[in-house]
Design an enzyme around this catalytic site. Structure first.
Site, PDB file in Angstrom:
ATOM      1  N   SER A 265      -9.700   2.421   3.036  1.00 20.73           N
ATOM      2  CA  SER A 265      -8.825   2.791   2.171  1.00 20.73           C
ATOM      3  C   SER A 265      -8.137   2.246   1.344  1.00 20.73           C
ATOM      4  O   SER A 265      -7.461   2.375   0.272  1.00 20.73           O
ATOM      5  CB  SER A 265      -8.054   4.032   2.906  1.00 20.73           C
ATOM      6  OG  SER A 265      -6.994   3.352   3.699  1.00 20.73           O
TER       7      SER A 265
ATOM      8  N   LYS B 291       0.711  -1.260  -0.042  1.00 17.47           N
ATOM      9  CA  LYS B 291       0.049   0.082   0.010  1.00 17.47           C
ATOM     10  C   LYS B 291       0.918   1.399   0.046  1.00 17.47           C
ATOM     11  O   LYS B 291       1.977   1.423   0.845  1.00 17.47           O
ATOM     12  CB  LYS B 291      -0.899  -0.035   1.230  1.00 17.47           C
ATOM     13  CG  LYS B 291      -2.046   1.114   1.268  1.00 17.47           C
ATOM     14  CD  LYS B 291      -2.872   0.916   2.557  1.00 17.47           C
ATOM     15  CE  LYS B 291      -3.801   1.922   2.593  1.00 17.47           C
ATOM     16  NZ  LYS B 291      -4.816   1.707   3.782  1.00 17.47           N
TER      17      LYS B 291
ATOM     18  N   SER C  37      -9.317  -0.261   7.067  1.00 14.72           N
ATOM     19  CA  SER C  37      -9.083  -0.209   5.852  1.00 14.72           C
ATOM     20  C   SER C  37      -8.442  -1.514   5.448  1.00 14.72           C
ATOM     21  O   SER C  37      -7.988  -1.381   4.069  1.00 14.72           O
ATOM     22  CB  SER C  37      -8.006   1.111   5.787  1.00 14.72           C
ATOM     23  OG  SER C  37      -8.741   2.256   5.667  1.00 14.72           O
TER      24      SER C  37
END
Ligand code: GLN
Length: 486
Positions: free
Chosen positions: A141, A66, A165
């Protein structure tokens, strides 16, 4: 297959790069792909394996990271214009661990800007699409990491979970996501959103993969002041444990079911409860009244920490710098112009909320009250874990929604996290695994355990996954319709 020499890491890594080239134009899970670096790591691992060197079990297995986690020499943006093109001078501790294990890094995955959102629509570089239905959100997210794994662009991905997330994107993409005990995987090198809540963890296709990957990333780090001296071991063994759940108490959290949860989500949840019951578990119910105010507390505490953590993006030290073209170029005016241009609306909304909640005259009424609510959530967890070994709920109230459905309504967006946030407030570990489909879209089942007891997630998750797969005749992802022709 790698250990047996049936496939090389170069072949495996190239296969994933090919897959990315074939489908990522549509999915947009990646913000950047580092194919050359990944292949170089793969070649090195292949050479060491050929020379008979003893390697980590995941050596040669490629991974996606990420974009909120810093990678030395490789652009890291947190999906914000503020950091567009920024190249970190160091690796996050968890990235060092991936490199030490010999895992090629395929690239950096898309996300909501600074990890704020539940749909990846707040990325400054355009949304990621859900591999199950390209018209729908992949969660957030960490939508990029979940979609990369769900679309078979990466076998494993790193996520971060401040309010859900890792788990909510897992739920809506039919993948597995684990938020470990707070402090058990180093935060050093994570671009901070809310430091008392942020936690990195694995995004994978199976419970056992998550266990393997979790063990690689975990462990104490002197560079992180909240890192725990907690060994992250025994997870793979727990995931593989096929014995019955006789004597294991599984509690449904009363506040995290019922009203507000889609019918198909509830039906899938009930089916999983039946499977756990058949596997020997005792199903009970627990009452956690404070969970009803957890979301409210989170949306004061998190913005408060955000307003402080994001103060460093000021155009002075690194990242974007915008000089005002109308009048004097003072430090204050550069900061204002930079922050006005560099941050998206959602980030600004949270900085303003947090600044307000922390201001003199408001701090006790808002921030202080939220801290007290957080204590109540922790106490409800403590009480619940006296009555049960794990707690369960649906991971998210709905299946993946369509683009645009909630992006202009912050409250509707925030409600996606109603079931995941309590774990962050208390620091306890949680897992989401796919429990089935509702109207053709994946549903997630959430398991929560006491702090330090992450192994219980793998034990119960492993049993449930095997029961579900024998019911379906294979993994859920095998039935994903989108991108199938590829
Ligand atoms: N969706 C939640 C939020 O917007 C959680 C974010 C996260 O876990 N990073 O705050």
């Amino acid at each position: 297959m790698l250990a047996a020499g049936e496939v090389s890491s170069v072949e495996l890594t190239q296969a994933h790069l090919d897959r990315i080239a074939a489908v990522d134009g549509e999915v947009h899970a990646f913000l950047n792909v580092s194919g050359e670096d990944a292949l170089a790591t793969a070649a090195d691992v292949d050479a060491r394996r050929a020379a008979g060197e003893e390697l980590h079990p995941l050596a040669g297995v490629p991974v996606a990271v990420k974009d909120v986690v810093v990678t030395k020499g490789q652009v890291t943006t947190a999906a914000s214009k503020m950091l567009e093109g920024w190249i970190p001078p160091y690796d996050a501790t968890l990235v060092k661990k991936l490199r030490a294990a010999g895992m090629p890094i395929l690239g950096k995955t898309n996300m909501d800007e600074f990890a704020m959102g539940s749909s990846t629509e707040h990325s400054a570089f355009g949304p990621t699409r859900n591999p199950w239905d390209l018209e729908r959100i992949p969660g957030g997210s960490g939508g990029g990491s979940a979609a990369a794994v769900g679309a078979f662009e990466a076998p494993l991905a790193v996520g971060t979970d401040t309010g859900g997330s890792i788990r909510q994107p897992a739920a809506v993409t039919g993948t597995v996501g684990v938020k470990p005990t707070y402090g058990s995987i180093s935060r050093y090198g994570l671009i901070a959103m809310a430091s008392s809540l942020d936690q990195a963890g694995p995004c994978t296709r199976t419970v056992e993969d998550a266990a393997l990957f979790h063990e690689v990333m975990g462990g104490h780090d002197p560079l992180d002041s909240t890192s725990l001296p907690m060994p992250c071991t025994g997870y793979v063994a727990a995931a593989r444990d096929t014995s019955s759940l006789e004597g294991v108490r599984v509690a449904v959290v009363k506040q995290l079911t019922g009203e507000g949860y889609e019918e198909g989500v509830r039906a899938s949840f009930e089916e999983s409860l039946d499977l756990l019951r058949e596997a020997g578990a005792q199903i009970v119910e627990v009452d956690c009244p404070s969970f009803e105010i957890a979301l409210d507390a989170y949306y004061l505490l998190m913005p408060a920490e955000v307003s402080s953590n994001l103060a460093k993006f000021d155009g002075m030290r690194y990242g974007l710098r915008v000089e005002p073209d109308d009048g004097p170029v003072t430090a204050e005016r550069v900061m204002a112009a930079t922050r006005a241009a560099g941050f998206g609306d959602e980030v600004k909304r949270r900085i303003i909320l947090g600044t307000y909640a922390l201001s003199a005259g408001n701090i006790d009424h808002y921030y202080g009250a939220a801290l007290r609510a957080r204590t109540l959530v922790q106490r409800d967890f403590a009480k619940a874990f006296e009555q049960a070994d794990v707690l369960v709920s649906p991971t998210a109230p709905t299946v993946a929604f369509k683009f645009g459905a909630k992006v202009d309504d912050p409250m509707a967006m925030y409600l996606n996290d109603v079931a995941t946030i309590p774990a962050n407030l208390a620091g306890v570990p949680g897992m989401s695994l796919p429990s089935g489909l509702s109207e053709g879209l994946p549903v997630g089942f959430q398991i929560l355990a006491p702090a330090f007891e992450d192994a219980r997630l793998y034990r119960v998750g492993g049993v449930l996954e095997r029961a579900l797969e024998s019911k379906w005749g294979g993994p859920l992802l095998a039935s994903a319709p989108a991108l199938k022709e590829n």
